[in-house]
Design a protein around this motif. Structure first.
Motif, PDB file in Angstrom:
ATOM      1  N   LYS A  50       0.086  -1.750   0.124  1.00 11.52           N
ATOM      2  CA  LYS A  50       0.130  -0.128  -0.265  1.00 11.52           C
ATOM      3  C   LYS A  50       0.858   1.298  -0.156  1.00 11.52           C
ATOM      4  O   LYS A  50       2.003   1.084   0.616  1.00 11.52           O
ATOM      5  CB  LYS A  50      -1.666  -0.634   1.181  1.00 11.52           C
ATOM      6  N   PRO A  51      -0.205   2.421   0.319  1.00 11.09           N
ATOM      7  CA  PRO A  51       0.880   3.465  -0.149  1.00 11.09           C
ATOM      8  C   PRO A  51       2.241   4.207   0.754  1.00 11.09           C
ATOM      9  O   PRO A  51       3.167   4.519   0.460  1.00 11.09           O
ATOM     10  CB  PRO A  51       0.122   4.682  -0.693  1.00 11.09           C
ATOM     11  N   ASP A  52       1.560   3.907   1.598  1.00  7.78           N
ATOM     12  CA  ASP A  52       1.551   3.761   3.099  1.00  7.78           C
ATOM     13  C   ASP A  52       3.347   2.923   3.430  1.00  7.78           C
ATOM     14  O   ASP A  52       4.255   3.731   3.873  1.00  7.78           O
ATOM     15  CB  ASP A  52       1.102   3.955   4.104  1.00  7.78           C
ATOM     16  N   ILE A  54       4.547   2.181   0.614  1.00  9.60           N
ATOM     17  CA  ILE A  54       5.825   2.827  -0.158  1.00  9.60           C
ATOM     18  C   ILE A  54       6.719   2.891   0.353  1.00  9.60           C
ATOM     19  O   ILE A  54       8.082   3.740  -0.009  1.00  9.60           O
ATOM     20  CB  ILE A  54       5.062   2.906  -1.665  1.00  9.60           C
ATOM     21  N   VAL A  55       5.494   4.488   1.317  1.00 10.92           N
ATOM     22  CA  VAL A  55       6.717   5.615   1.667  1.00 10.92           C
ATOM     23  C   VAL A  55       7.998   5.407   2.251  1.00 10.92           C
ATOM     24  O   VAL A  55       8.786   5.690   2.547  1.00 10.92           O
ATOM     25  CB  VAL A  55       5.208   6.425   1.563  1.00 10.92           C
ATOM     26  N   SER A  58      10.339   3.947   0.091  1.00 13.62           N
ATOM     27  CA  SER A  58      11.192   5.211  -0.245  1.00 13.62           C
ATOM     28  C   SER A  58      12.250   5.863   0.368  1.00 13.62           C
ATOM     29  O   SER A  58      13.217   6.338   0.088  1.00 13.62           O
ATOM     30  CB  SER A  58       9.864   5.723  -0.591  1.00 13.62           C
ATOM     31  N   TYR A  65       9.793   8.011  -4.327  1.00 14.63           N
ATOM     32  CA  TYR A  65       8.639   7.746  -4.714  1.00 14.63           C
ATOM     33  C   TYR A  65       8.015   7.138  -5.859  1.00 14.63           C
ATOM     34  O   TYR A  65       7.688   5.832  -6.690  1.00 14.63           O
ATOM     35  CB  TYR A  65       7.616   8.568  -4.004  1.00 14.63           C
ATOM     36  N   ASP A  66       8.437   8.313  -6.952  1.00 12.82           N
ATOM     37  CA  ASP A  66       7.837   8.273  -8.194  1.00 12.82           C
ATOM     38  C   ASP A  66       9.355   6.675  -9.308  1.00 12.82           C
ATOM     39  O   ASP A  66       8.249   5.870  -9.891  1.00 12.82           O
ATOM     40  CB  ASP A  66       8.083   9.331  -9.142  1.00 12.82           C
ATOM     41  N   VAL A  69       7.769   3.635  -7.989  1.00 12.14           N
ATOM     42  CA  VAL A  69       6.669   2.501  -8.962  1.00 12.14           C
ATOM     43  C   VAL A  69       6.341   3.172  -9.889  1.00 12.14           C
ATOM     44  O   VAL A  69       5.650   2.596 -10.710  1.00 12.14           O
ATOM     45  CB  VAL A  69       5.470   3.173  -7.771  1.00 12.14           C
TER      46      VAL A  69
END
Length: 492
Positions: A50-52, A54-55, A58, A65-66, A69
């Motif tokens: 999930k995004p959190d 991935i943060v 990162s 981050y970019d 992903v």
């Protein structure tokens, strides 16, 4: 792109970045606070964070981050990305070869750099040999045929069932009009014999099928045997309920692997319908039982069915391995233009992998002693409709011999062009048990090579080139031998 592949690409990137940072899974787990098992599943492409999460990755891996992903891969992983984005794994039915897609994905994720190097090598070889997508598909189908000894019981049974359904008498020569009636009456076909003749650009096509109106455009210039094969193939597409298929014969291009595979299934069905297994087995047994080989006996076998010589030769590659246990055989088809030195091997099948006559030699000269090339030369000189040759080809460098049967006919669509088809059966104890005429003194044995550049037959009167590759190989062996002797001398 499918979600599974997005997961896999993310996992590959994460594993590459972690490895570059010198971190183990345990180390990244301590650094990020994510469990080791969870990270392992991400790297294997089984989960997408999930995004959190991935943060967190990162921040602790010090990568934007970019970038993390993004589906863009660096040069080390780019070939894998190309394979995944092309959906090649989806187009080829890996289950035909006993391979599960998940197994292949696990292999990629476990050793990405090695797999990348392997894929890059394959791509480079393909480029050097002008290996197109269609060539790759056709090679895959050929491997499928070879893995099954080119015999498919389900298709043989489908032909018997179809014959019963439509009351086709397999004990008699297949009637073209009867096949046309079945297509028209049962499958609502419209047969058009005129349209193709109006377009000179289509002179290399025998038929076009328009599915919307079920119209079969067929050229007038083909003979009855070719027409029967086209009708039988169309019947195969319908009876086998095949949807993904090429609509021209011969094919122009294949968009997906299923079209190639289904084209093979329909062709096999057509061959089995026109040349029934039971009658062909009976004829082969009668031929093999003779103590003397007479060409007219084999030519009578070819003429017995409403089929081209090529269809009969192809059918022999189904029947000989299954019903006579003669599995060490090959099939070759050459094309040749009169007055030229070009002999193009455009179709081949090798049920035993060690057989030498293959289309792999690049810019080399195939052995002119092959029966399949001799009949092509004979066609150019005689102007006859059919040339036939039989010989035992002896490969001195490999200590192997093959019984070769070869036929050549004119290309019906191109002036001064000929095609030859040949079948080679390894001369072993099994063949000796089955074939009585092998001791016939009139059956000549000919020493042959593969290409002139690799051939050790020095007194060849039809040699087209010096044995440059063979000499280079021999020089390397001599060099290695002397190096070994010198090393041994100074090791005492």
């Amino acid at each position: 792109m499918e979600q599974d592949y997005i997961k896999l690409i993310f996992g590959l990137k994460l594993k590459q970045i972690r490895t570059e940072r010198g971190l183990s899974l345990y180390g990244l787990s301590k650094l990020s606070g994510l469990s080791k098992s969870y990270l392992n599943e991400i790297e294997k492409g089984k989960k997408y964070p999930k995004p959190d999460k991935i943060v967190l990755l990162s921040e602790h891996l010090d990568i934007p981050y970019d970038d993390l992903v993004s589906l863009k891969l660096d040069k080390n992983l780019a070939p894998i990305g190309e394979i995944l984005q092309s959906k090649l794994l989806k187009e080829i039915p890996l289950e035909l070869f006993g391979i599960k897609e998940n197994t292949l994905i696990d292999l990629i994720s476990n050793a990405p750099q090695k797999i990348t190097a392997f894929i890059s090598t394959i791509i480079e070889i393909a480029k050097n040999y002008n290996f197109s997508k269609e060539s790759f598909y056709l090679a895959s189908v050929r491997s499928f045929q070879e893995a099954n000894n080119n015999f498919f019981e389900d298709l043989e049974q489908a032909v018997l069932s179809c014959a019963k359904t439509y009351q086709i008498d397999l004990a008699k020569k297949i009637n073209t009009e009867e096949l046309e009636d079945i297509l028209v009456e049962e499958f609502h076909y419209t047969i058009n014999n005129d349209e193709l003749e109006a377009h000179s650009e289509l002179d290399n096509l025998r038929s076009i099928f328009i599915p919307k109106s079920k119209t079969l455009l067929i050229t007038k210039s083909i003979d009855d045997a070719q027409r029967a094969f086209i009708y039988a193939k169309e019947l195969g597409y319908n009876y086998l309920n095949i949807k993904d298929r090429p609509y021209t014969f011969s094919w122009i291009a294949f968009d997906q692997f299923d079209e190639v595979l289904n084209n093979f299934y329909a062709s096999y069905f057509a061959g089995a319908l026109i040349i029934p297994r039971q009658s062909l087995v009976r004829q082969i047994k009668a031929l093999f039982a003779k103590k003397k080989f007479k060409s007219k006996d084999f030519l009578s076998l070819l003429a017995y069915h409403n089929a081209s010589p090529e269809s009969v030769y192809q059918r022999l590659t189904n029947i000989l391995p299954k019903d006579f246990n003669l599995k060490n055989l090959f099939f070759l088809r050459f094309s040749h233009k009169k007055g030229t030195a070009d002999y193009i091997l455009n179709k081949e099948l090798h049920l035993a992998k060690h057989q030498s006559p293959r289309a792999r030699e690049n810019n080399e000269h195939y052995c002119r002693r092959w029966a399949s090339l001799k009949v092509l030369d004979a066609m150019g000189e005689s102007g006859s409709e059919h040339e036939f040759e039989i010989q035992i080809s002896n490969y001195p460098q490999e200590s192997k011999q093959y019984l070769i049967l070869a036929s050549a006919t004119a290309d019906p669509f191109k002036a001064d062009r000929f095609r030859s088809i040949s079948i080679g059966i390894e001369l072993n104890s099994q063949l000796r048990r089955k074939v009585n005429f092998l001791e016939d003194e009139s059956l000549k044995t000919v020493d042959v090579g593969v290409t002139c550049e690799r051939c050790s037959i020095l007194d060849c009167d039809v040699r087209q080139a010096h044995p440059t590759i063979l000499r280079a190989e021999q020089k390397e062996l001599k060099t290695a031998k002397v190096v070994s002797e010198v090393q041994e001398k100074y090791s005492k």
